[in-house]
Structure formats: structure tokens, C-alpha cells
Write a protein that holds these residues in place. Structure first.
Motif, PDB file in Angstrom:
ATOM      1  N   TYR A 104       7.278  -0.967  -4.801  1.00 46.99           N
ATOM      2  CA  TYR A 104       7.385  -1.828  -3.625  1.00 46.99           C
ATOM      3  C   TYR A 104       7.955  -3.146  -4.129  1.00 46.99           C
ATOM      4  CZ  TYR A 104       5.893  -3.957   0.820  1.00 46.99           C
ATOM      5  OH  TYR A 104       5.850  -4.584   2.040  1.00 46.99           O
ATOM      6  N   ILE A 105       9.254  -3.364  -3.926  1.00 48.34           N
ATOM      7  CA  ILE A 105       9.943  -4.532  -4.465  1.00 48.34           C
ATOM      8  C   ILE A 105      10.142  -5.563  -3.362  1.00 48.34           C
ATOM      9  CG2 ILE A 105      12.013  -5.362  -5.649  1.00 48.34           C
ATOM     10  CD1 ILE A 105      12.469  -2.472  -6.600  1.00 48.34           C
ATOM     11  N   LEU A 106       9.799  -6.801  -3.654  1.00 48.09           N
ATOM     12  CA  LEU A 106       9.922  -7.860  -2.663  1.00 48.09           C
ATOM     13  C   LEU A 106      11.265  -8.575  -2.760  1.00 48.09           C
ATOM     14  CD1 LEU A 106       6.389  -9.510  -2.846  1.00 48.09           C
ATOM     15  CD2 LEU A 106       7.242  -7.889  -1.166  1.00 48.09           C
ATOM     16  N   LYS A 107      11.792  -8.938  -1.599  1.00 46.70           N
ATOM     17  CA  LYS A 107      12.971  -9.786  -1.561  1.00 46.70           C
ATOM     18  C   LYS A 107      12.532 -11.226  -1.812  1.00 46.70           C
ATOM     19  CE  LYS A 107      15.456  -6.926   1.814  1.00 46.70           C
ATOM     20  NZ  LYS A 107      15.984  -6.856   3.184  1.00 46.70           N
ATOM     21  N   PRO A 108      13.437 -12.105  -2.279  1.00 46.54           N
ATOM     22  CA  PRO A 108      14.858 -11.860  -2.523  1.00 46.54           C
ATOM     23  C   PRO A 108      15.057 -10.938  -3.725  1.00 46.54           C
ATOM     24  CG  PRO A 108      14.242 -14.036  -3.294  1.00 46.54           C
ATOM     25  CD  PRO A 108      13.060 -13.509  -2.568  1.00 46.54           C
ATOM     26  N   ILE A 109      16.110 -10.156  -3.663  1.00 43.97           N
ATOM     27  CA  ILE A 109      16.313  -9.146  -4.686  1.00 43.97           C
ATOM     28  C   ILE A 109      16.688  -9.792  -6.013  1.00 43.97           C
ATOM     29  CG2 ILE A 109      16.987  -7.381  -3.023  1.00 43.97           C
ATOM     30  CD1 ILE A 109      19.870  -7.795  -3.884  1.00 43.97           C
ATOM     31  N   ASP A 110      16.219  -9.161  -7.073  1.00 48.21           N
ATOM     32  CA  ASP A 110      16.566  -9.559  -8.431  1.00 48.21           C
ATOM     33  C   ASP A 110      17.156  -8.335  -9.125  1.00 48.21           C
ATOM     34  OD1 ASP A 110      16.379 -11.265 -10.928  1.00 48.21           O
ATOM     35  OD2 ASP A 110      15.131  -9.560 -11.486  1.00 48.21           O
ATOM     36  N   LYS A 166       5.850 -12.221  -9.847  1.00 44.12           N
ATOM     37  CA  LYS A 166       5.882 -12.117  -8.380  1.00 44.12           C
ATOM     38  C   LYS A 166       4.573 -11.550  -7.847  1.00 44.12           C
ATOM     39  CE  LYS A 166      10.808 -11.650  -7.288  1.00 44.12           C
ATOM     40  NZ  LYS A 166      11.828 -10.761  -6.698  1.00 44.12           N
ATOM     41  N   LEU A 167       4.054 -10.521  -8.510  1.00 45.90           N
ATOM     42  CA  LEU A 167       2.803  -9.916  -8.064  1.00 45.90           C
ATOM     43  C   LEU A 167       1.644 -10.896  -8.207  1.00 45.90           C
ATOM     44  CD1 LEU A 167       3.252  -6.372  -9.626  1.00 45.90           C
ATOM     45  CD2 LEU A 167       3.178  -6.897  -7.189  1.00 45.90           C
ATOM     46  N   VAL A 168       1.631 -11.606  -9.322  1.00 51.28           N
ATOM     47  CA  VAL A 168       0.572 -12.597  -9.527  1.00 51.28           C
ATOM     48  C   VAL A 168       0.695 -13.727  -8.516  1.00 51.28           C
ATOM     49  CG1 VAL A 168      -0.341 -14.328 -11.133  1.00 51.28           C
ATOM     50  CG2 VAL A 168       0.251 -12.044 -11.959  1.00 51.28           C
ATOM     51  N   ASP A 169       1.917 -14.158  -8.247  1.00 48.78           N
ATOM     52  CA  ASP A 169       2.129 -15.202  -7.236  1.00 48.78           C
ATOM     53  C   ASP A 169       1.624 -14.748  -5.870  1.00 48.78           C
ATOM     54  OD1 ASP A 169       3.201 -16.904  -9.089  1.00 48.78           O
ATOM     55  OD2 ASP A 169       5.286 -16.554  -8.530  1.00 48.78           O
ATOM     56  N   GLN A 170       1.856 -13.472  -5.533  1.00 53.41           N
ATOM     57  CA  GLN A 170       1.338 -12.930  -4.273  1.00 53.41           C
ATOM     58  C   GLN A 170      -0.187 -13.031  -4.231  1.00 53.41           C
ATOM     59  OE1 GLN A 170       4.076  -9.091  -4.478  1.00 53.41           O
ATOM     60  NE2 GLN A 170       2.766  -9.063  -2.695  1.00 53.41           N
ATOM     61  N   ALA A 171      -0.809 -12.627  -5.343  1.00 49.45           N
ATOM     62  CA  ALA A 171      -2.270 -12.657  -5.406  1.00 49.45           C
ATOM     63  C   ALA A 171      -2.789 -14.090  -5.276  1.00 49.45           C
ATOM     64  CB  ALA A 171      -2.750 -12.037  -6.720  1.00 49.45           C
ATOM     65  N   ILE A 172      -2.119 -15.023  -5.944  1.00 47.25           N
ATOM     66  CA  ILE A 172      -2.552 -16.422  -5.900  1.00 47.25           C
ATOM     67  C   ILE A 172      -2.396 -16.989  -4.494  1.00 47.25           C
ATOM     68  CG2 ILE A 172      -1.956 -18.761  -6.679  1.00 47.25           C
ATOM     69  CD1 ILE A 172      -1.378 -17.531  -9.435  1.00 47.25           C
ATOM     70  N   ARG A 173      -1.276 -16.671  -3.844  1.00 49.17           N
ATOM     71  CA  ARG A 173      -1.080 -17.148  -2.475  1.00 49.17           C
ATOM     72  C   ARG A 173      -2.167 -16.610  -1.549  1.00 49.17           C
ATOM     73  NH1 ARG A 173       4.437 -16.118  -3.568  1.00 49.17           N
ATOM     74  NH2 ARG A 173       4.343 -14.159  -2.398  1.00 49.17           N
ATOM     75  N   ALA A 192      -4.555  -6.585  -0.776  1.00 46.60           N
ATOM     76  CA  ALA A 192      -3.498  -7.383  -0.161  1.00 46.60           C
ATOM     77  C   ALA A 192      -2.193  -7.277  -0.926  1.00 46.60           C
ATOM     78  CB  ALA A 192      -3.932  -8.842  -0.073  1.00 46.60           C
ATOM     79  N   VAL A 193      -2.271  -7.102  -2.240  1.00 47.79           N
ATOM     80  CA  VAL A 193      -1.073  -7.004  -3.077  1.00 47.79           C
ATOM     81  C   VAL A 193      -0.602  -5.558  -3.197  1.00 47.79           C
ATOM     82  CG1 VAL A 193      -0.160  -7.513  -5.390  1.00 47.79           C
ATOM     83  CG2 VAL A 193      -1.773  -9.074  -4.336  1.00 47.79           C
ATOM     84  N   LEU A 200      -4.610  -5.182 -11.192  1.00 44.03           N
ATOM     85  CA  LEU A 200      -4.343  -6.555 -10.760  1.00 44.03           C
ATOM     86  C   LEU A 200      -5.129  -7.547 -11.605  1.00 44.03           C
ATOM     87  CD1 LEU A 200      -3.021  -8.549  -8.832  1.00 44.03           C
ATOM     88  CD2 LEU A 200      -5.013  -8.326  -7.351  1.00 44.03           C
ATOM     89  N   ASN A 201      -6.374  -7.240 -11.908  1.00 41.26           N
ATOM     90  CA  ASN A 201      -7.185  -8.151 -12.709  1.00 41.26           C
ATOM     91  C   ASN A 201      -6.576  -8.357 -14.087  1.00 41.26           C
ATOM     92  OD1 ASN A 201      -9.442  -9.801 -12.391  1.00 41.26           O
ATOM     93  ND2 ASN A 201     -10.763  -8.421 -13.530  1.00 41.26           N
ATOM     94  N   VAL A 202      -6.119  -7.257 -14.686  1.00 41.42           N
ATOM     95  CA  VAL A 202      -5.471  -7.346 -16.006  1.00 41.42           C
ATOM     96  C   VAL A 202      -4.187  -8.159 -15.915  1.00 41.42           C
ATOM     97  CG1 VAL A 202      -4.279  -6.002 -17.785  1.00 41.42           C
ATOM     98  CG2 VAL A 202      -6.477  -5.212 -16.889  1.00 41.42           C
ATOM     99  N   LEU A 203      -3.424  -7.924 -14.847  1.00 44.39           N
ATOM    100  CA  LEU A 203      -2.147  -8.607 -14.672  1.00 44.39           C
ATOM    101  C   LEU A 203      -2.341 -10.118 -14.490  1.00 44.39           C
ATOM    102  CD1 LEU A 203       0.793  -7.608 -14.525  1.00 44.39           C
ATOM    103  CD2 LEU A 203       0.588  -7.652 -12.041  1.00 44.39           C
ATOM    104  N   VAL A 204      -3.285 -10.480 -13.642  1.00 45.80           N
ATOM    105  CA  VAL A 204      -3.536 -11.907 -13.394  1.00 45.80           C
ATOM    106  C   VAL A 204      -4.034 -12.591 -14.662  1.00 45.80           C
ATOM    107  CG1 VAL A 204      -5.016 -13.539 -12.153  1.00 45.80           C
ATOM    108  CG2 VAL A 204      -3.914 -11.660 -10.929  1.00 45.80           C
TER     109      VAL A 204
END
Length: 270
Positions: A104-110, A166-173, A192-193, A200-204
């Protein structure tokens, strides 16, 4: 090569996906692009080559991406599907997981992130094909690892850290928007992510140095400290506003964070 079909209603994004990703180097042949779900689905009725992978946006006219994925999987259950979308709501992510979407990739595209995702998809497809045939697609006997294709990019060559960020930023938001909820916990943020609690815990922790629970506490204590600097805010009201039901527990956590009680902190900032 594995065959790819792209469904994306925004022309500039569609053209960027077609031209800016080194598909052939990734071991992928781009069959074509579609500007909506119905046009993509019509690909199945034309007697053309069938895609091994579908890259689709969610919010498209005529037929959205999730409906398109369901239709493709009904026709070809083993197709790999990757979602590209600016829609970051939990319901979409949850349904994507239910449909066994690959990514599941979020825009803007990279382009680097997309290339990394598809490098992983191709690797998995090759491994599955080898397992089914009992030998590698290049003719090597079972158990013998085939050589890497010339110029095939490795995942490390692409910006994997950007995807994690990006995933961590989503979680933080999400935590910043909901930390006042008394029952907010790791499972809520992970849902939510669209990731598992453990991952997610490991990633954050990898990116920020803190676990999800510690991050929630930090956001609450930072807001409490800010509110304490205004004498008109009563301490029990602050406790409730940041998601604590018990005033004694709030005082204890605040003191661990700042080394002083809420009252002492307020007096020091009077």
C-alpha cells in the motif's frame, strides 16, 4: 519477465509511472496503462496477455481500485496487487489487507520506493515459479541459486528508509491527532497505519528510538507541560484533556518525564 498493468486516473501520475520506473531492469514488462477501473478490467476481455501484477490507484472514476482488485482476483486469484493512493484512511487499508494486497504505497509517488517494492514482488514471484516448476526459470537445478539478472536493482539501492519514514510519519500523525483518547494504544495506531502491532512497534522504535506506548506518553506529557504554563488551566482538567482518567497516575507519569510534579512544574514556569 513478469507482466504489469497500471490503473491510474491522473494522467501525469500515470505517465510518470510508465516512464520513470526502470521496469525492464526490475524484470517487468509493462503491458499498458488504464485511466480508470473499467478500462483496466476490460483488459481481461480483449484476449491480450494477462498481467502478473496490477498497480492501481484507489480513488478512480467508474470503478475504484479495490473493486478492480476484487474483479481481477476473481479472474486470476494469484495476481499480485499493489495499491498506490493518496487515500490514507484506515478502512481502505483494512480492506486492502483483506484482499491480500501486496503493498500500500502513499502518494506523492517516489520512484525509488516503487522500484524497491516491485523488486521485492519480482523476487517473490520468481521464488514461487521456481517452487512450482521444481527448477529455476533460468534452467538451474533445484537448490542451486540462479545468478542475478544483469542490471537488476537490489532493494538496498532504493530508498527503503523513505518508505519506513512515511509509515512512521503516518503513525506519529495519528498519535498526535488521537493521544487525548483514554484508550489509545498500540493496536489502534497499528490498525490506522495498516500494519501488525509488532512490526509497527519495531519500525517506530527503529526510526525514533521510542516504542509506540512511550511516544503516546511523550505527546501527552508535552501537551500537559504546555497547558501547565497557563495558570487558568486546572491540573485535573489538564489530566482529562490529555487522556488520563486518574489524577495520581498522571502526576506519577509527569514526574517520571520531567523530574517534578505538575504543580512544581507550573510554579517553576510562573
Amino acid at each position: 519477465m513478469f507482466k504489469l498493468l497500471i490503473a491510474e486516473d491522473v494522467k501525469t501520475v500515470r505517465e510518470t509511472l510508465a516512464r520513470s520506473i526502470p521496469w525492464e531492469k526490475l524484470g517487468i514488462s509493462l503491458l499498458g496503462t488504464a485511466e480508470n477501473g473499467e478500462e483496466a478490467l476490460a483488459w481481461l476481455d480483449r484476449g491480450r496477455e494477462q498481467p502478473d501484477v496490477l498497480l492501481t490507484d484507489i480513488g478512480m472514476p467508474k470503478m475504484n481500485g479495490l473493486a478492480l482488485i476484487e474483479a481481477f482476483k476473481a479472474h486470476k486469484p494469484d495476481i499480485r496487487c499493489v495499491i498506490l493512493s493518496g487515500l490514507n484512511e484506515f478502512e481502505h487499508a483494512r480492506k486492502a489487507i483483506k484482499l491480500q494486497v501486496q503493498e500500500y504505497i502513499l502518494k506523492p509517488i517516489d520512484p525509488g520506493e516503487i522500484a524497491e517494492v516491485f523488486a521485492n514482488v519480482v523476487r517473490e514471484l520468481r521464488e514461487e515459479r521456481e517452487a512450482r516448476s521444481g527448477a529455476s526459470v533460468s534452467g538451474h537445478p533445484p537448490g542451486e541459486r540462479p545468478p542475478r539478472l544483469p542490471d537488476a536493482p537490489q532493494a538496498g539501492e532504493w530508498s527503503g528508509d523513505l518508505k519506513k519514514r512515511k509509515l512512521v510519519d503516518q503513525a506519529i500523525r495519528y498519535m498526535k491527532a488521537h493521544y487525548m483518547r483514554k484508550d489509545l494504544a498500540l493496536p489502534d495506531v497499528a490498525a490506522a497505519v495498516g500494519l501488525s502491532d509488532k512490526y509497527l512497534n519495531v519500525l517506530v522504535k527503529e526510526v525514533t528510538g521510542a516504542t509506540i506506548n512511550h511516544a503516546i506518553i511523550r505527546f501527552r506529557m508535552e501537551e500537559a507541560a504546555r497547558l501547565l504554563q497557563d495558570p487558568s488551566n486546572r491540573i485535573y482538567e489538564i489530566c482529562e484533556r490529555i487522556g488520563y482518567a486518574d489524577l495520581d497516575h498522571f502526576r506519577e507519569v509527569f514526574k517520571r518525564q520531567y523530574g517534578v510534579t505538575p504543580t512544581e512544574y507550573r510554579n517553576g514556569h510562573a
